[in-house]
Design a protein around this motif. Structure first.
Motif, PDB file in Angstrom:
ATOM      1  N   GLU A 200       0.841  -1.182   0.000  1.00 52.91           N
ATOM      2  CA  GLU A 200       0.000   0.000   0.000  1.00 52.91           C
ATOM      3  C   GLU A 200       0.880   1.237   0.000  1.00 52.91           C
ATOM      4  OE1 GLU A 200      -2.369   0.211   3.501  1.00 52.91           O
ATOM      5  OE2 GLU A 200      -0.772  -0.468   4.810  1.00 52.91           O
ATOM      6  N   THR A 201       0.317   2.369  -0.398  1.00 50.76           N
ATOM      7  CA  THR A 201       1.111   3.581  -0.559  1.00 50.76           C
ATOM      8  C   THR A 201       0.679   4.678   0.408  1.00 50.76           C
ATOM      9  OG1 THR A 201      -0.378   4.288  -2.336  1.00 50.76           O
ATOM     10  CG2 THR A 201       1.637   3.121  -2.973  1.00 50.76           C
ATOM     11  N   LYS A 202       0.093   4.293   1.531  1.00 51.69           N
ATOM     12  CA  LYS A 202      -0.298   5.281   2.534  1.00 51.69           C
ATOM     13  C   LYS A 202       0.926   5.784   3.291  1.00 51.69           C
ATOM     14  CE  LYS A 202      -4.941   3.431   3.247  1.00 51.69           C
ATOM     15  NZ  LYS A 202      -5.902   2.858   4.218  1.00 51.69           N
ATOM     16  N   VAL A 203       0.773   6.920   3.931  1.00 50.14           N
ATOM     17  CA  VAL A 203       1.846   7.469   4.759  1.00 50.14           C
ATOM     18  C   VAL A 203       2.092   6.520   5.937  1.00 50.14           C
ATOM     19  CG1 VAL A 203       2.496   9.378   6.276  1.00 50.14           C
ATOM     20  CG2 VAL A 203       1.344   9.834   4.107  1.00 50.14           C
ATOM     21  N   LEU A 204       3.352   6.233   6.202  1.00 49.30           N
ATOM     22  CA  LEU A 204       3.756   5.346   7.306  1.00 49.30           C
ATOM     23  C   LEU A 204       2.992   4.024   7.263  1.00 49.30           C
ATOM     24  CD1 LEU A 204       4.139   7.843  10.309  1.00 49.30           C
ATOM     25  CD2 LEU A 204       5.914   6.883   8.861  1.00 49.30           C
ATOM     26  N   ASN A 205       2.951   3.402   6.082  1.00 50.12           N
ATOM     27  CA  ASN A 205       2.334   2.079   5.986  1.00 50.12           C
ATOM     28  C   ASN A 205       3.192   1.046   6.723  1.00 50.12           C
ATOM     29  OD1 ASN A 205       4.350   0.955   3.952  1.00 50.12           O
ATOM     30  ND2 ASN A 205       3.552   2.715   2.831  1.00 50.12           N
ATOM     31  N   ARG A 206       2.674  -0.178   6.830  1.00 50.85           N
ATOM     32  CA  ARG A 206       3.326  -1.201   7.654  1.00 50.85           C
ATOM     33  C   ARG A 206       4.747  -1.487   7.196  1.00 50.85           C
ATOM     34  NH1 ARG A 206       2.011  -5.469  11.038  1.00 50.85           N
ATOM     35  NH2 ARG A 206       0.494  -3.984  11.860  1.00 50.85           N
ATOM     36  N   GLU A 207       4.949  -1.681   5.884  1.00 48.59           N
ATOM     37  CA  GLU A 207       6.304  -1.970   5.393  1.00 48.59           C
ATOM     38  C   GLU A 207       7.261  -0.824   5.689  1.00 48.59           C
ATOM     39  OE1 GLU A 207       3.603  -2.349   3.515  1.00 48.59           O
ATOM     40  OE2 GLU A 207       3.610  -4.319   2.547  1.00 48.59           O
ATOM     41  N   GLN A 208       6.757   0.406   5.558  1.00 48.91           N
ATOM     42  CA  GLN A 208       7.623   1.559   5.774  1.00 48.91           C
ATOM     43  C   GLN A 208       8.011   1.711   7.242  1.00 48.91           C
ATOM     44  OE1 GLN A 208       7.125   6.318   5.565  1.00 48.91           O
ATOM     45  NE2 GLN A 208       6.346   5.249   3.777  1.00 48.91           N
ATOM     46  N   THR A 209       7.067   1.500   8.155  1.00 46.30           N
ATOM     47  CA  THR A 209       7.397   1.618   9.587  1.00 46.30           C
ATOM     48  C   THR A 209       8.340   0.511  10.031  1.00 46.30           C
ATOM     49  OG1 THR A 209       5.340   0.431  10.109  1.00 46.30           O
ATOM     50  CG2 THR A 209       5.285   2.829  10.190  1.00 46.30           C
ATOM     51  N   GLU A 210       8.163  -0.695   9.467  1.00 48.35           N
ATOM     52  CA  GLU A 210       9.094  -1.775   9.797  1.00 48.35           C
ATOM     53  C   GLU A 210      10.483  -1.482   9.254  1.00 48.35           C
ATOM     54  OE1 GLU A 210       7.192  -5.254   8.316  1.00 48.35           O
ATOM     55  OE2 GLU A 210       5.948  -5.543  10.107  1.00 48.35           O
ATOM     56  N   GLU A 211      10.554  -0.923   8.047  1.00 45.10           N
ATOM     57  CA  GLU A 211      11.839  -0.507   7.499  1.00 45.10           C
ATOM     58  C   GLU A 211      12.483   0.555   8.378  1.00 45.10           C
ATOM     59  OE1 GLU A 211      12.509   1.275   3.224  1.00 45.10           O
ATOM     60  OE2 GLU A 211      12.261   2.852   4.725  1.00 45.10           O
ATOM     61  N   SER A 475      12.650  -1.070   1.783  1.00 44.97           N
ATOM     62  CA  SER A 475      13.764  -2.012   1.841  1.00 44.97           C
ATOM     63  C   SER A 475      13.347  -3.237   2.649  1.00 44.97           C
ATOM     64  CB  SER A 475      14.987  -1.347   2.485  1.00 44.97           C
ATOM     65  OG  SER A 475      15.986  -2.310   2.753  1.00 44.97           O
ATOM     66  N   SER A 476      13.247  -4.377   1.994  1.00 41.70           N
ATOM     67  CA  SER A 476      12.879  -5.610   2.698  1.00 41.70           C
ATOM     68  C   SER A 476      13.975  -6.037   3.675  1.00 41.70           C
ATOM     69  CB  SER A 476      12.600  -6.729   1.694  1.00 41.70           C
ATOM     70  OG  SER A 476      13.735  -6.961   0.862  1.00 41.70           O
ATOM     71  N   PHE A 477      15.223  -5.647   3.395  1.00 37.75           N
ATOM     72  CA  PHE A 477      16.331  -5.961   4.293  1.00 37.75           C
ATOM     73  C   PHE A 477      16.126  -5.287   5.650  1.00 37.75           C
ATOM     74  CE2 PHE A 477      20.521  -4.690   5.995  1.00 37.75           C
ATOM     75  CZ  PHE A 477      21.119  -5.929   6.133  1.00 37.75           C
ATOM     76  N   PHE A 478      15.866  -3.989   5.622  1.00 32.78           N
ATOM     77  CA  PHE A 478      15.631  -3.266   6.872  1.00 32.78           C
ATOM     78  C   PHE A 478      14.321  -3.694   7.529  1.00 32.78           C
ATOM     79  CE2 PHE A 478      18.321   0.338   4.975  1.00 32.78           C
ATOM     80  CZ  PHE A 478      19.455  -0.108   5.631  1.00 32.78           C
ATOM     81  N   ALA A 479      13.293  -3.968   6.707  1.00 30.82           N
ATOM     82  CA  ALA A 479      11.994  -4.361   7.262  1.00 30.82           C
ATOM     83  C   ALA A 479      12.082  -5.676   8.025  1.00 30.82           C
ATOM     84  CB  ALA A 479      10.959  -4.464   6.146  1.00 30.82           C
ATOM     85  N   TRP A 480      12.928  -6.601   7.550  1.00 28.97           N
ATOM     86  CA  TRP A 480      13.084  -7.886   8.256  1.00 28.97           C
ATOM     87  C   TRP A 480      13.640  -7.651   9.656  1.00 28.97           C
ATOM     88  CZ3 TRP A 480      16.815 -10.912  10.544  1.00 28.97           C
ATOM     89  CH2 TRP A 480      16.486 -12.250  10.753  1.00 28.97           C
ATOM     90  N   PHE A 481      14.643  -6.799   9.773  1.00 28.46           N
ATOM     91  CA  PHE A 481      15.189  -6.487  11.087  1.00 28.46           C
ATOM     92  C   PHE A 481      14.196  -5.684  11.923  1.00 28.46           C
ATOM     93  CE2 PHE A 481      19.119  -7.387   8.790  1.00 28.46           C
ATOM     94  CZ  PHE A 481      19.808  -8.140   9.723  1.00 28.46           C
ATOM     95  N   GLY A 482      13.363  -4.875  11.250  1.00 26.14           N
ATOM     96  CA  GLY A 482      12.376  -4.099  11.993  1.00 26.14           C
ATOM     97  C   GLY A 482      11.352  -4.961  12.706  1.00 26.14           C
ATOM     98  N   LYS A 483      11.051  -6.140  12.144  1.00 23.76           N
ATOM     99  CA  LYS A 483      10.081  -7.038  12.780  1.00 23.76           C
ATOM    100  C   LYS A 483      10.598  -7.604  14.092  1.00 23.76           C
ATOM    101  CE  LYS A 483       8.018  -8.401   8.372  1.00 23.76           C
ATOM    102  NZ  LYS A 483       7.825  -9.485   7.377  1.00 23.76           N
ATOM    103  N   ILE A 484      11.909  -7.653  14.269  1.00 29.40           N
ATOM    104  CA  ILE A 484      12.482  -8.188  15.514  1.00 29.40           C
ATOM    105  C   ILE A 484      13.317  -7.120  16.222  1.00 29.40           C
ATOM    106  CG2 ILE A 484      12.499 -10.582  14.705  1.00 29.40           C
ATOM    107  CD1 ILE A 484      15.495 -10.229  14.072  1.00 29.40           C
ATOM    108  N   SER A 485      12.972  -5.852  15.988  1.00 29.18           N
ATOM    109  CA  SER A 485      13.786  -4.758  16.549  1.00 29.18           C
ATOM    110  C   SER A 485      13.785  -4.775  18.076  1.00 29.18           C
ATOM    111  CB  SER A 485      13.291  -3.409  16.034  1.00 29.18           C
ATOM    112  OG  SER A 485      11.934  -3.210  16.372  1.00 29.18           O
ATOM    113  N   LEU A 486      12.641  -5.090  18.690  1.00 27.69           N
ATOM    114  CA  LEU A 486      12.579  -5.111  20.161  1.00 27.69           C
ATOM    115  C   LEU A 486      13.488  -6.195  20.717  1.00 27.69           C
ATOM    116  CD1 LEU A 486      11.229  -3.986  22.730  1.00 27.69           C
ATOM    117  CD2 LEU A 486       9.503  -5.778  22.481  1.00 27.69           C
ATOM    118  N   GLU A 487      13.427  -7.391  20.129  1.00 23.69           N
ATOM    119  CA  GLU A 487      14.281  -8.484  20.609  1.00 23.69           C
ATOM    120  C   GLU A 487      15.757  -8.172  20.371  1.00 23.69           C
ATOM    121  OE1 GLU A 487      10.248  -9.856  20.262  1.00 23.69           O
ATOM    122  OE2 GLU A 487      11.546  -8.899  18.781  1.00 23.69           O
TER     123      GLU A 487
END
Length: 575
Positions: A200-211, A475-487
């Motif tokens: 999706e192309t909304k502001v701060l969409n899920r992929e973008q926030t995870e990135e 960036s799927s690379f950054f988004a992958w790390f974003g999913k486990i950023s807390l851990e």
């Protein structure tokens, strides 16, 4: 001539004489053999090739003092030669629990394996084909919990061996510009290489926030392992990244409650469990206070503040407001009241400390016997969560009125306005960098940080979202790390860094590059596995049915009461 062979012979003769008459092992003389190794490394610096340089003596003296003094002084950095502390009662209970979980999981595996062998399909003689086995039934919740506890027990054993036992070495951090900026360039290149289109192309969409979370977390990890906190400009930019995490907390939770209108206890328990599960386990296993992992208490408290602010009567949601100025004004009054409370607590340290010094809050927010550290951490980013909530409200209101153009490839705003905002955003970035470089002390910078950090965050959001092409990729690379950023943030304390983040874990001595590669690989794998375990347990331990949920909450309340009681008894015993 005095040769190395003769020196070795003299040393062996001296050791045999000194220990020859020893009746038991306790009276044997300990020989400081490391000086010979130091001499072999430093002899090349000698002026005449015979006399050792001054660095040899200094290094030998440093190691000797470490061996003799650190067990008494117990320095707070990653210095060597500190004997491990005796395990506390809570650590022993945790070891027993995880040991039983591992044993139970092994027994369950053997039972399943034996049952599988007995139920093998036989060959059908008439058809001439093997009968197909029935599909395996999905694991029941109790089995999932047992397997998760087993895996978590093995992971916690690794945590303990890395940072509480004396099995692995630790080394101190030494900051250089290359040790910080070179890895950042590498990860930025990797991040740009793994570009994909967003769903999706909304502001701060899920992929973008995870990135966003992902690249910030990687930069923070490099900041910690390189010891860059000693360089003030880098420290101030990292402070903005931490503030950006809290901004996302305000933005994300406000958006959920405003759009969904779900103020049920299930949602609250799910969020609190996912945020705090790993930290609570580490507090028990590593014998550290809850406030030691400061960011998780910070995010937890702000989530509860957001929830209470929006859940209190009248509960105003997007569906209820439905374009009504009256309800929008009511929500703005709620946010204004929250801002007044924040300002009051920020400038009234006494009132803040009285609130958080009450039992049982004091057990969660005290550090070294007081709550000053908690007040300092909270005050440093006191406005940014409020700004995230306000930004979410304004953005969702504009989106509802269809003021923004969020189609694929379309600029968010009209061209003139987009160009002006992009120019202002870039200028604010450069201005902040100049200010951070000219700032003289951390105290001076920290005083202005709460007011200026939100400008940088908003500038980044505008630069990232105003151009349509930038909003359409991530960036799927950054988004992958974003999913486990807390851990990643929590696990670094003990299995990537060491000595409670003051040193660096050494799994492979003598080869820094190989050591950091291996320890980083294990660290990321462990963080990913803990994220999966947390999600699995959250689904089972926090059920959607109200009756079952309240029973679980009662059990958890009893567990935490016992934990606080043990903590209080131990604190009294120490005094």
């Amino acid at each position: 001539m005095i040769t190395n062979e003769q020196i070795t012979a003299y040393n062996e003769a001296a050791i045999s004489v000194l220990n020859g008459s020893a009746k038991n092992a306790k009276s044997r003389v300990k020989v400081f053999r490391v000086s010979q190794l130091i001499a072999q490394e430093t002899i090349m610096e000698s002026v005449d090739g015979l006399h050792l340089p001054e660095s040899s003596r200094e290094t030998s003296a440093m190691i000797l003092m470490n061996v003799c003094c650190n067990k008494v002084v117990r320095p707070i950095d990653g210095s060597c030669c500190q004997p491990p502390s005796a395990p506390a009662l809570t650590q022993k209970l945790a070891a027993g629990f995880f040991g039983l979980s591992i044993a139970g999981c092994l027994i369950l595996h053997l039972v399943h394996r034996h049952g599988h062998r007995r139920s093998r399909p036989c060959a059908d003689v008439e058809a001439g084909e093997e009968k197909k086995a029935a599909p395996a039934a999905s694991a029941c919740p109790s089995e999932v919990v047992l397997q998760s506890c087993c895996k978590l027990g093995l992971i916690m054993a690794y945590f303990y061996l890395c940072d509480r036992a004396d099995l692995f070495m630790k080394e101190n951090k030494f900051y250089t510009h290359s040790s910080f900026f070179t890895p950042i360039i590498y990860i930025l290149v990797l991040g740009v290489f793994y570009n994909e289109n967003t769903k999706e192309t909304k502001v701060l969409n899920r992929e973008q926030t995870e990135e966003w979370k992902g690249w910030m977390q990687l930069v923070i990890l490099i900041y910690h392992i390189s010891g860059a906190s000693t360089f003030l400009p880098v420290y101030m930019h990292i402070r903005v990244l931490v503030a950006a995490y809290l901004f996302q907390t305000g933005y994300g939770h406000f958006s959920y409650f405003w759009i969904k209108g779900d103020f049920g206890i299930h949602r609250v328990c799910q969020v609190l469990f996912r945020l705090n599960f790993l930290v609570v386990v580490l507090c028990i296993v590593m014998d550290r206070p809850y406030q030691f992992y400061y960011f998780v208490p910070l995010v937890t408290v702000w989530f509860l503040v957001i929830y209470i602010t929006l859940a209190l009567w009248p509960q105003i949601t997007q569906k209820k407001a439905n374009g009504s100025c009256f309800w929008h004004l009511g929500l703005l009054m709620k946010l204004a009241s929250l801002l007044v409370c924040i300002c009051f607590l920020a400038y009234s340290q006494g009132a803040f400390e009285k609130i958080f010094s009450l039992w049982p809050l004091s057990k969660c927010f005290e550090m070294n016997g007081n709550v000053y550290e908690w007040w300092f951490r909270w005050r440093l980013d006191r406005y940014v969560v409020f700004h995230g909530m306000l930004f979410a409200f304004i953005y969702l209101a504009l989106q509802k009125r269809q003021v923004l153009s969020e189609g694929k490839g379309e600029p968010l705003l009209p061209n003139k306005m987009s160009n002006v905002l992009l120019f202002v955003s870039v200028v604010s970035f450069l201005t902040y960098s100049v200010w951070a470089s000219s700032c003289k002390t951390k105290a001076e910078c920290n005083e202005l940080h709460p007011a200026v950090s939100v400008v940088q965050i908003l500038a980044f959001i505008l630069i990232r979202n105003i151009p349509g092409y930038a909003r359409s990729v991530y960036s799927s690379f950054f988004a992958w790390f974003g999913k486990i950023s807390l851990e990643l943030f929590i696990c670094q304390y003990h299995i990537w860094l060491a000595a409670d983040t003051r040193g660096i874990l050494v799994l492979i001595p003598g080869n820094p590059m190989l050591n950091i590669t291996v320890s980083t690989f294990i660290f990321v794998c462990v963080a990913h596995e803990i994220s999966r375990i947390t999600n699995d347990l959250a689904q089972i331990l926090i059920p959607k049915e109200s009756a079952a949920l309240w029973k679980r909450l009662a059990c958890m309340a009893g567990f935490f009461s016992a934990l606080l009681l043990l903590s209080s008894i131990r604190g009294e015993h120490r005094r």
